[in-house]
Design an enzyme around this catalytic site. Structure first.
Site, mmCIF file in Angstrom:
data_model
loop_
_atom_site.group_PDB
_atom_site.id
_atom_site.type_symbol
_atom_site.label_atom_id
_atom_site.label_comp_id
_atom_site.label_asym_id
_atom_site.label_seq_id
_atom_site.Cartn_x
_atom_site.Cartn_y
_atom_site.Cartn_z
ATOM 1 N N ARG A 18 -4.977 -15.173 47.360
ATOM 2 C CA ARG A 18 -6.086 -15.799 48.082
ATOM 3 C C ARG A 18 -5.867 -17.302 48.255
ATOM 4 O O ARG A 18 -6.397 -17.905 49.192
ATOM 5 C CB ARG A 18 -7.402 -15.510 47.355
ATOM 6 C CG ARG A 18 -7.535 -16.131 45.992
ATOM 7 C CD ARG A 18 -8.583 -15.442 45.142
ATOM 8 N NE ARG A 18 -8.168 -14.098 44.769
ATOM 9 C CZ ARG A 18 -8.948 -13.226 44.147
ATOM 10 N NH1 ARG A 18 -10.194 -13.554 43.832
ATOM 11 N NH2 ARG A 18 -8.500 -12.024 43.844
ATOM 12 N N LYS A 68 1.661 -10.785 34.254
ATOM 13 C CA LYS A 68 1.359 -9.355 34.335
ATOM 14 C C LYS A 68 2.091 -8.590 33.240
ATOM 15 O O LYS A 68 3.178 -8.995 32.810
ATOM 16 C CB LYS A 68 1.834 -8.783 35.683
ATOM 17 C CG LYS A 68 1.149 -9.299 36.913
ATOM 18 C CD LYS A 68 1.791 -8.653 38.155
ATOM 19 C CE LYS A 68 1.195 -9.175 39.441
ATOM 20 N NZ LYS A 68 -0.162 -8.656 39.657
#
Length: 494
Positions: free
Chosen positions: A346, A272
């Site tokens: 996820r 990120k």
């Protein structure tokens, strides 16, 4: 935590709090106008204080809107301070806002006495107390800064015994929410997977009906939790799976709650940018919410069986980190091709969902996750995205969330997006490139719900898990989103 008492008449004369509604400014104000309100108590200073409050309303430009607050000093009188609080239309939400305003307006007071209307409902008491407790929350690692001085609140009601359960429910709900906020606000220099698991285990200790099991990396490997092991492989702090259970004897419904527990997210190899990484200590807010809701359900003695799964990992960048293009074998055997190591949540949720379906056989399955930034693009910073194929289940959860003062919006699960999940190497792509990020994440998770597909709800709550500034009952930082809504919903089950 604030200490609350329900009393039949004021006993302490330092700060008296009177609620006002919009029509209290009129000459023929209703029975809830301050003067009439005090007159019902048979309390000696009532006439003088009531008349003063009535005269103060137009001068103070107080319109009675929920959350308005005006402090009036009475240096020669008793009580010495009179605080008028707007309660709007008097529903639970308005009282919650009023309680939050009271927490801020009276933060320098040691004790306040709140006179409730004669017809105050249980929901009014609940809203007031929840708002007070939630808005008075503070999180600090040091003693620096000013903390609220307020430590005691007397709530004057016509029949104290009649509202005792509402007071208990409000207190437990707020305490549970504050626990989730504490977990989420804690910096990741302290909060790794082991620490999180220890905090939950400590809360469970010696509480009847609650049990906890924590799987460590060796057990996860032996049992095939490949998603957790992949995401946690780059960190010196190994992954964990917390399994928290509340099993009341009278329960007939079994709910499994799953919460994403990424204690820090660098994005891994798909790293990120720094601004996006700064607040990634909040990436376990879903796990905090389901843990706190389960503890709250036990404290409320709700007659529903709950098994809560919190897959915990730290997504770090190292020689052991998983890579884009890797194939992950999840619990139960389904495989996914990693397209972006920053779509890690996820992967750990998939393991937990598959385990829940295969081993726990619940009636209902609900997961909460700070899963995608796409959630905020679609719905802003205050509203979670809710996905389900079950209209009744989705409606019940949306109602509970709304009544609790939180916000969610149901989103679609379009059949024509399923083809985006197709991979040449594995059963599924983890994060398709075609867009619709929150939707395709939900569709990915659905693949792991097996025969519970029509009894499953996924909630993407990244944005509303954090508040950039104080607002009503929210304080700056972690919001504890989901705890209140889950407790409302769980209370409707049997």
């Amino acid at each position: 935590m604030l200490a609350f008492r329900l009393v039949a008449e004021p006993e302490r004369l330092d700060t008296l709090v009177l609620p006002t509604r919009p029509d209290d400014r009129t000459d023929d104000g209703d029975a809830d106008a301050p003067a009439a309100l005090l007159a019902t108590l048979g309390w000696e200073p009532a006439e003088e204080v009531g008349a003063e409050a009535r005269a103060l309303l137009p001068v103070a430009r107080l319109h009675g809107r929920a959350g308005e607050a005006r402090m009036h000093l009475r240096p020669l009188g008793s009580p010495g301070r009179l605080l008028l609080i707007g309660t709007g239309d008097g529903d639970e939400a308005a009282w919650r806002t009023a309680g939050a305003a009271l927490a801020r307006a009276a933060s320098a007071e040691e004790h306040v006495t709140v006179v409730m209307p004669a017809d105050a409902t249980d929901l009014a008491v609940r809203g007031l107390v929840e708002g007070l407790l939630l808005a008075s929350y503070r999180f600090r690692l040091t003693e620096a800064g000013d903390s609220p001085a307020l430590s005691g609140v007397d709530v004057v009601v016509a029949d104290p015994a009649a509202h005792s359960r509402s007071l208990d429910v409000a207190r437990i709900t707020a305490e549970s929410t504050r626990f989730a906020r504490d977990l989420t606000n804690t910096p990741s220099s302290t909060k790794n997977p082991q620490w999180f698991a220890e905090q939950v285990a400590a809360e469970v200790a010696d509480r009847p009906g609650l049990t906890v099991r924590v799987r460590e990396p060796e057990e996860l490997a032996a049992e095939g939790f490949g998603g957790l092991l992949a995401v946690g492989g780059g960190s010196a702090s190994g992954p964990r799976l917390v399994e928290l259970s509340w099993q009341p004897a009278q329960a007939t419904t079994h709910v499994v709650l799953v919460g994403k527990g990424i204690t820090f997210d660098t994005g891994g190899i798909s790293i990120k940018p720094v601004p996006a990484m700064k607040l990634m200590r909040k990436d376990m807010a879903g796990g905090a919410a389901v843990a706190a809701a389960t503890l709250g359900a036990a404290a409320l003695d709700l007659p529903v069986r709950i098994t809560t799964l919190i897959p915990l990992a730290e997504n770090m960048l190292s020689g052991g980190a998983f890579r884009p293009g890797d194939v992950v074998r999840h619990y139960g055997g389904l495989t996914s091709e990693t397209t972006n190591s920053d779509a890690e949540g996820r992967l750990v949720l998939a393991d937990a969902l598959a385990y829940a379906v295969a081993e726990l056989a619940p009636d209902l399955l609900v997961d909460l996750a700070t899963l995608t930034g796409a959630n905020s693009v679609a719905l802003g910073n205050r509203t979670a995205a809710l996905y389900s194929e079950n209209d009744d289940l989705a409606g019940a959860l949306l109602t509970a969330v709304s009544e609790a003062g939180e916000s969610a919006w149901r989103m679609p699960l379009p059949a024509d997006y399923v083809e985006y999940l197709g991979s040449d190497l594995a059963d599924l792509y983890s994060a398709p490139a075609q867009g619709g990020g929150s939707v395709t994440a939900a569709l990915f998770l659905r693949e792991f719900t097996g025969d519970l597909r029509d009894r499953w709800v996924h909630v993407d709550m990244s944005a509303p898990s954090w508040a950039a500034a104080a607002d009503a009952e929210l304080t700056k930082g972690a919001t504890g989103w989901g705890v209140r809504g889950l407790l409302r919903w769980l209370a409707t089950l049997d």
